[in-house]
Every structure is written in structure tokens, then in C-alpha cells.
Write a protein that holds these residues in place. Structure first.
Motif, PDB file in Angstrom:
ATOM      1  N   PRO A 125       0.707  -1.012   0.347  1.00  0.00           N
ATOM      2  CA  PRO A 125       0.179  -0.047  -0.053  1.00  0.00           C
ATOM      3  C   PRO A 125       1.290   1.107   0.582  1.00  0.00           C
ATOM      4  CG  PRO A 125       0.220  -0.809   2.100  1.00  0.00           C
ATOM      5  CD  PRO A 125       0.966  -2.304   1.225  1.00  0.00           C
ATOM      6  N   THR A 126       0.474   2.481  -0.941  1.00  0.00           N
ATOM      7  CA  THR A 126       0.930   3.824  -0.306  1.00  0.00           C
ATOM      8  C   THR A 126       0.487   3.877   1.136  1.00  0.00           C
ATOM      9  OG1 THR A 126       0.275   4.298  -2.622  1.00  0.00           O
ATOM     10  CG2 THR A 126       0.803   6.154  -0.590  1.00  0.00           C
ATOM     11  N   VAL A 127       1.168   4.491   2.172  1.00  0.00           N
ATOM     12  CA  VAL A 127       1.981   4.389   3.231  1.00  0.00           C
ATOM     13  C   VAL A 127       2.267   6.087   3.913  1.00  0.00           C
ATOM     14  CG1 VAL A 127       1.959   1.887   3.667  1.00  0.00           C
ATOM     15  CG2 VAL A 127       3.956   3.251   4.217  1.00  0.00           C
ATOM     16  N   ASP A 128       2.269   7.066   2.949  1.00  0.00           N
ATOM     17  CA  ASP A 128       2.452   8.188   3.178  1.00  0.00           C
ATOM     18  C   ASP A 128       1.029   9.054   4.139  1.00  0.00           C
ATOM     19  OD1 ASP A 128       4.415   7.816   1.382  1.00  0.00           O
ATOM     20  OD2 ASP A 128       3.575   7.881  -0.358  1.00  0.00           O
ATOM     21  N   VAL A 129       2.357   9.720   4.585  1.00  0.00           N
ATOM     22  CA  VAL A 129       1.160  10.243   5.051  1.00  0.00           C
ATOM     23  C   VAL A 129       1.052  11.873   3.984  1.00  0.00           C
ATOM     24  CG1 VAL A 129       1.184  11.893   7.218  1.00  0.00           C
ATOM     25  CG2 VAL A 129       1.972  10.267   7.983  1.00  0.00           C
ATOM     26  N   ASN A 130      -0.647  12.356   3.714  1.00  0.00           N
ATOM     27  CA  ASN A 130      -0.768  13.211   3.312  1.00  0.00           C
ATOM     28  C   ASN A 130      -0.575  14.502   3.752  1.00  0.00           C
ATOM     29  OD1 ASN A 130      -1.293  13.953  -0.203  1.00  0.00           O
ATOM     30  ND2 ASN A 130      -2.396  14.947   0.977  1.00  0.00           N
ATOM     31  N   SER A 131       0.139  14.997   3.831  1.00  0.00           N
ATOM     32  CA  SER A 131       0.067  16.393   4.636  1.00  0.00           C
ATOM     33  C   SER A 131       0.201  17.789   4.091  1.00  0.00           C
ATOM     34  CB  SER A 131       1.241  16.732   5.819  1.00  0.00           C
ATOM     35  OG  SER A 131       2.430  16.166   4.779  1.00  0.00           O
ATOM     36  N   GLY A 144      -4.526   9.043   5.251  1.00  0.00           N
ATOM     37  CA  GLY A 144      -4.979  10.575   5.795  1.00  0.00           C
ATOM     38  C   GLY A 144      -3.745  11.371   5.818  1.00  0.00           C
ATOM     39  N   ALA A 145      -3.935  12.405   7.009  1.00  0.00           N
ATOM     40  CA  ALA A 145      -2.880  13.618   7.279  1.00  0.00           C
ATOM     41  C   ALA A 145      -2.446  13.296   8.491  1.00  0.00           C
ATOM     42  CB  ALA A 145      -3.528  14.651   6.992  1.00  0.00           C
ATOM     43  N   ASP A 146      -2.740  12.477   9.278  1.00  0.00           N
ATOM     44  CA  ASP A 146      -2.799  11.676  10.842  1.00  0.00           C
ATOM     45  C   ASP A 146      -1.769  11.139  10.923  1.00  0.00           C
ATOM     46  OD1 ASP A 146      -2.753  11.355  13.267  1.00  0.00           O
ATOM     47  OD2 ASP A 146      -4.169  10.512  13.525  1.00  0.00           O
ATOM     48  N   PRO A 147      -0.249  10.982  11.562  1.00  0.00           N
ATOM     49  CA  PRO A 147       0.503   9.860  10.949  1.00  0.00           C
ATOM     50  C   PRO A 147       0.207   8.997  11.818  1.00  0.00           C
ATOM     51  CG  PRO A 147       1.769  11.774  11.321  1.00  0.00           C
ATOM     52  CD  PRO A 147       0.464  11.868  11.327  1.00  0.00           C
ATOM     53  N   VAL A 148      -0.607   8.713  13.105  1.00  0.00           N
ATOM     54  CA  VAL A 148      -1.241   7.542  14.187  1.00  0.00           C
ATOM     55  C   VAL A 148      -2.068   6.698  13.235  1.00  0.00           C
ATOM     56  CG1 VAL A 148      -1.513   6.644  16.113  1.00  0.00           C
ATOM     57  CG2 VAL A 148      -0.417   9.127  16.126  1.00  0.00           C
ATOM     58  N   ARG A 149      -2.749   7.147  12.807  1.00  0.00           N
ATOM     59  CA  ARG A 149      -3.956   6.425  11.383  1.00  0.00           C
ATOM     60  C   ARG A 149      -3.483   6.526  10.484  1.00  0.00           C
ATOM     61  NH1 ARG A 149      -9.831   7.489  10.475  1.00  0.00           N
ATOM     62  NH2 ARG A 149     -10.159   8.818  12.996  1.00  0.00           N
ATOM     63  N   ARG A 198      10.175  12.498  11.069  1.00  0.00           N
ATOM     64  CA  ARG A 198      10.283  11.128  12.075  1.00  0.00           C
ATOM     65  C   ARG A 198       9.130  11.449  13.003  1.00  0.00           C
ATOM     66  NH1 ARG A 198      15.443   9.035  13.028  1.00  0.00           N
ATOM     67  NH2 ARG A 198      17.226  10.473  12.706  1.00  0.00           N
ATOM     68  N   ARG A 199       8.512  12.461  12.794  1.00  0.00           N
ATOM     69  CA  ARG A 199       7.277  12.458  13.796  1.00  0.00           C
ATOM     70  C   ARG A 199       5.332  12.917  12.829  1.00  0.00           C
ATOM     71  NH1 ARG A 199       9.465  17.467  15.738  1.00  0.00           N
ATOM     72  NH2 ARG A 199       8.270  18.451  14.735  1.00  0.00           N
ATOM     73  N   ARG A 200       6.641  13.175  11.447  1.00  0.00           N
ATOM     74  CA  ARG A 200       5.183  13.263  10.691  1.00  0.00           C
ATOM     75  C   ARG A 200       5.344  11.913   9.016  1.00  0.00           C
ATOM     76  NH1 ARG A 200       6.099  18.083   6.831  1.00  0.00           N
ATOM     77  NH2 ARG A 200       7.738  16.463   5.905  1.00  0.00           N
ATOM     78  N   ASP A 201       5.832  11.387   9.176  1.00  0.00           N
ATOM     79  CA  ASP A 201       6.284  11.185   7.615  1.00  0.00           C
ATOM     80  C   ASP A 201       6.536   9.261   7.908  1.00  0.00           C
ATOM     81  OD1 ASP A 201       5.748  12.680   5.237  1.00  0.00           O
ATOM     82  OD2 ASP A 201       7.475  13.551   6.502  1.00  0.00           O
ATOM     83  N   LEU A 202       7.337   9.220   9.172  1.00  0.00           N
ATOM     84  CA  LEU A 202       8.042   7.424   9.548  1.00  0.00           C
ATOM     85  C   LEU A 202       7.276   6.275   9.795  1.00  0.00           C
ATOM     86  CD1 LEU A 202      12.076   8.503   9.272  1.00  0.00           C
ATOM     87  CD2 LEU A 202      11.154   7.482   7.783  1.00  0.00           C
ATOM     88  N   PRO A 203       6.621   7.373  10.777  1.00  0.00           N
ATOM     89  CA  PRO A 203       6.188   6.044  11.532  1.00  0.00           C
ATOM     90  C   PRO A 203       5.190   5.154  11.252  1.00  0.00           C
ATOM     91  CG  PRO A 203       5.197   8.004  12.582  1.00  0.00           C
ATOM     92  CD  PRO A 203       5.850   8.636  11.430  1.00  0.00           C
ATOM     93  N   PRO A 204       4.682   5.574   9.144  1.00  0.00           N
ATOM     94  CA  PRO A 204       3.434   4.511   9.103  1.00  0.00           C
ATOM     95  C   PRO A 204       4.682   3.168   8.455  1.00  0.00           C
ATOM     96  CG  PRO A 204       3.065   6.950   8.267  1.00  0.00           C
ATOM     97  CD  PRO A 204       3.815   6.980   8.919  1.00  0.00           C
TER      98      PRO A 204
END
Length: 482
Positions: A125-131, A144-149, A198-204
Motif C-alpha cells: 500500500p501507499t503509506v505516505d502521510v498526505n500532509s 490520511g493526514a494523521d501519522p498515527v491513523r 520522524r514525527r510526521r512521515d516515518l511512523p507508518p
């Protein structure tokens, strides 16, 4: 001095090629027999299920453990259903629903369909956080735009695909969601400190590594804090130090297509791009969609030359080919699952629809679909409400070239349902909708990324979180047009 056949086979074992048309040409099968890691199927290779099954059987005749890859994300990016649109909602819709068990089931269903056709590697899947709301290439492909979700759904998608016996390839590392440029056309810039990543893009990506994802795809993006002047695909700091060292990924690193300008221009061609990607730590090199035997041979020759002149160590190529072979071995040992209910994707798409305003009084509307260009990733796939409207009249127009008064005259006493994708950044859309709504009952259906934009004066604003066949049907049902 002749070419070392063992070295040629080793180099071929790092390449993911492609070919034109619905039938694999002899050269494509011959290269598989010579050691080519595999081929990627695109829309031009897909006519119907029986033909795809025959294609994969022909490729396996070259070598039984050949990797056969495809971009089957669901939603707006589909190859199997490129003629009609996907029967599954995409990641944005699944993220909006918020049910990770459903996300797993949908991706397991996609995987089961692929496995039944002999396809072994899904470039998803695409796991990018679309911020970035104006991101031109990720958008509804993101959860989505939320890294946790995004992290939670990314792990669920990987688990679903791989339960079906298909290797997942999470993309695009270290994160393409903050870009406002398309790496198919240029090298996008993400100029932020590593701590922001680390906060925004890497958690997924941490989540999919924990879910035992078998492959991760690189991004042709420049992150100066990590990559310097080049793309992540050519960066050891990204592929080795960060992905393998810090995040502990042991699977196959797959490049995004090396023919894309974000890589090819930066390296001076597809062959040099292949050398730089291998040197940086990539294992499986996706050459691209427009591939012939001559291009494959040029890439092989460039890698062999790099081995000869010391730009590339043989141990690095052996490591890469070994990881590609290990990926194929995992697939051969993986299990399978039965096909999913045919209504699964349509039922999911209904759950994603969001309505702001009032949907009453929509008898016999005039449906106006605003033209929106497709990205290279999406391809030219049908979208909209058209296939689901029965005898409801629909017209298709270009927003910036359309007179609101002419549309009002055509509608007469009928309400207008205006359908678009990414309306907040579509030239002329805001002016057209505002002018129509000032004097006419208008309902807007947004089938692209749901930005904050809401036009003044409309009776209702409907968000589908995607433009697949399933999303279109769900919107038509919500509007009472089916």
C-alpha cells in the motif's frame, strides 16, 4: 574478453522490467529464464482475468519463481480494473472510515484476487502521510493526514495482502506526502529537519516493518537534511542508515520507477540511475513502464561497467540479488485465502461517504462532471457518477471554459449536482460553483482529496474520499440517483 554469464545473471536478478501489450514477447520470457528478477504489469498488459492468468503462466514458464508485480492499490490506482474503475475504495476512504479490520479485509481481498491470477508482488500500500492538501500525486492514495491513523491502517493493509500470499511493498520511503510536485515529472523537495520526518512521515514505515512487510519502495524526493542534492533513491543515509539501521528493515528495498524524471534526470539516464540506486542500498530496481529488450540490456551493461570500474562492489550486487531471491522464496512459501464477497468494496465505499448539508429535492438533477486530469500513477481510468446514473442526464465540462449561465439554462428547473476531483485546486472550479450556487440549487460531490475548501451557497457538499467505481456508486446511492 567475453561477458561473464554468472555476473550477467547476478545483475539481471536485481531488475524488475516490463513489456508492452497483453502477451509477453519472447525476449521478456527469455530474460526471465536468464535470471531477470521479474516484470511489472501495467494497464496496457491487462485485458481480462483469463488473459492475465495466461500472461503470468507464460512468465512462470521462463522461471517458476519469477516476481510478477503490479500497482493494485484499490481506489484511484488500479491496473486490473483500469477499464472500469476499481470495485474497492482507496486508502483515503478506508482511513476516513477508521476501521482497521475493514482495511485488512479489503487488502486481503485485493491480494486474493492477485494471487488467483498468479501475481506475486503488489506495489502497495501507499503509506505516505498526505500532509499537503495540494499534493498532486498522493492525495486519496493516502490513509490520511494523521501519522498515527496512517500507521495503523498501513499495518492492517500489509497484513491483509500478505495473508493472501502476495508480498506487500509499502511506499514511498521516507514519505512522499508533504510534496507539492510529482516525481514522475521532477524531483520534489521536502526541506524539513529529520525530526519532522520522524514525527510526521516515518511512523507508518515503522508500523509496516513491525508488520513484517516484505518490501518497501523508495521515493524520488529530495530531503536535503538526509539526501543532499539527490533523491532518497540514491541515498545510503536513507536506505541503509535510516531504513535498515534505525528501523531494522530486512526485506527487499524496491526503487520507484527509474525512468521517472525524479531519478533519471538526477542521474543522467536510467542506466546510471540503476547504478546509483544499487550503490545506495536498493535491491530490486523497477525500470519503469516503457521498457523493451534494448533498455534492459543498456541497464545491464551500465551495471556491469560499474562493477568493472569499481563504482559498484560485487558484494553489493550479490546482496541485492539475494534479497530479491529471498522475496521470491517467501512468496512461494506463503499461504492463501478464499475470495472475498463481491460486495465488500461497495459496502466499504458507502461507509466512507460524508454529507454536509441537505440532500432532499434532488429529483431529476442535471449532473455536471468537471474534467480533471489524471496523474501518471492513476492512468486514464473512468471515474464519476456516470456509470451509476440510469436515465439521469449528465454533461462533462471544463470548469475554466464553462459559462455558468449556459449551465443554468440547460438545467432549467432541475437542481445541479456538480461532480469533481480536487476541486479546491482545479482552475476555474471555485468561480463556477460560486456563480451557479448564487442563483441555482447546487450540490457538490468531491471525489478527490477532501481539502478544507467549501464553496459558498451550495445546498450540500458530499465527500467520497476517492473516485473508484465503488466510490461513484456509493455517491449515486447517497444522492438517491440509483
Amino acid at each position: 574478453m567475453g561477458q561473464d554469464p554468472g555476473l550477467r545473471r547476478l545483475v539481471l536478478g536485481t531488475l524488475l522490467a516490463a513489456y508492452p501489450g497483453p502477451v509477453p514477447p519472447d525476449w521478456a520470457v527469455d530474460l526471465v529464464a536468464e535470471g531477470l528478477a521479474g516484470h511489472t504489469l501495467f494497464g496496457t498488459n491487462v485485458h481480462d482475468p483469463a488473459q492475465v492468468a495466461a500472461t503470468t503462466a507464460a512468465l512462470r514458464a521462463g522461471r517458476s519463481d519469477v516476481l510478477i508485480a503490479i500497482d493494485e492499490e484499490g481506489g484511484d490506482v488500479t491496473r486490473l480494473a483500469h477499464a472500469t474503475g476499481s470495485p474497492y475504495p482507496g486508502n483515503a476512504a478506508l482511513g476516513a472510515i477508521g476501521d482497521t479490520a475493514l482495511t485488512r479485509r479489503v487488502h486481503e481481498a485485493i491480494g486474493a484476487e492477485l494471487a488467483a491470477l498468479g501475481i506475486t508482488l503488489n506495489l502497495a500500500p501507499t503509506v505516505d502521510v498526505n500532509s499537503a492538501d495540494d499534493n498532486p500525486v498522493i492525495g486519496t492514495r493516502s490513509f490520511g493526514a494523521d501519522p498515527v491513523r496512517v500507521a495503523a491502517h498501513a499495518a492492517a493493509a500489509v497484513a491483509g495482502l500478505q495473508a493472501a500470499g502476495v508480498a506487500a511493498c509499502a511506499k514511498h520511503f521516507p514519505g512522499h506526502g508533504a510534496t507539492v510536485a510529482d516525481s514522475h515529472h521532477e524531483l520534489p523537495l521536502v526541506d524539513v529537519p529529520v525530526e519532522v520526518l520522524r514525527r510526521r512521515d516515518l511512523p507508518p514505515f515503522a508500523a509496516v516493518v513491525a508488520a513484517d512487510v516484505r518490501a518497501i519502495m523508495t521515493a524520488h524526493i529530495r530531503v536535503p537534511a538526509l539526501t543532499g542534492a539527490g533523491p532518497a533513491t540514491f541515498s545510503r543515509a536513507v536506505l541503509v542508515d535510516l531504513l535498515r539501521g534505525e528501523y531494522g528493515f530486512t526485506g527487499a528495498v524496491v526503487t520507484d520507477a527509474l525512468e521517472m524524471k525524479g531519478a533519471a534526470v538526477a542521474a543522467g539516464g536510467t542506466g546510471p540511475a540503476a547504478v546509483r540506486a544499487l550503490a545506495a542500498g536498493a535491491d530490486l530496481l523497477c525500470i519503469g513502464a516503457k521498457v523493451d529488450a534494448e533498455l534492459v540490456e543498456r541497464v545491464v551493461a551500465e551495471i556491469l561497467a560499474a562493477l568493472a570500474d569499481g563504482r559498484l562492489a560485487r558484494e553489493r550486487v550479490e546482496d541485492a540479488a539475494g534479497r530479491a531471491a529471498a522475496l521470491a522464496a517467501w512468496i512461494r512459501s506463503a499461504g492463501s485465502v478464499p475470495p472475498a464477497p463481491t460486495d465488500l468494496g461497495y459496502a466499504a465505499a458507502r461507509r466512507a461517504v460524508r454529507v454536509e448539508g441537505v440532500l432532499t429535492g434532488l429529483d431529476r438533477p442535471l449532473v455536471v462532471q468537471l474534467h480533471a486530469a489524471s496523474t501518471i500513477a492513476e492512468g486514464r481510468v473512468p471515474w464519476g457518477l456516470g456509470p451509476h446514473l440510469g436515465d439521469t442526464e449528465e454533461v462533462r465540462v471544463v470548469a475554466a471554459e464553462t459559462d455558468s449561465l449556459a449551465l443554468r439554462r440547460l438545467a432549467g428547473d432541475r437542481p445541479i449536482v456538480l461532480v469533481g476531483r480536487h476541486l479546491h485546486r482545479l482552475p476555474g472550479a471555485d468561480d463556477l460553483v460560486t456563480a451557479l450556487a448564487a442563483a441555482h440549487p447546487v450540490t457538490v460531490v468531491e471525489m478527490g482529496w477532501p481539502a478544507a475548501w467549501r464553496p459558498a451557497g451550495v445546498r450540500a457538499f458530499v465527500t467520497t474520499y476517492g473516485a473508484s467505481h465503488a466510490n461513484g456508486r456509493a455517491a449515486a446511492e447517497a444522492l438517491g440517483l440509483r
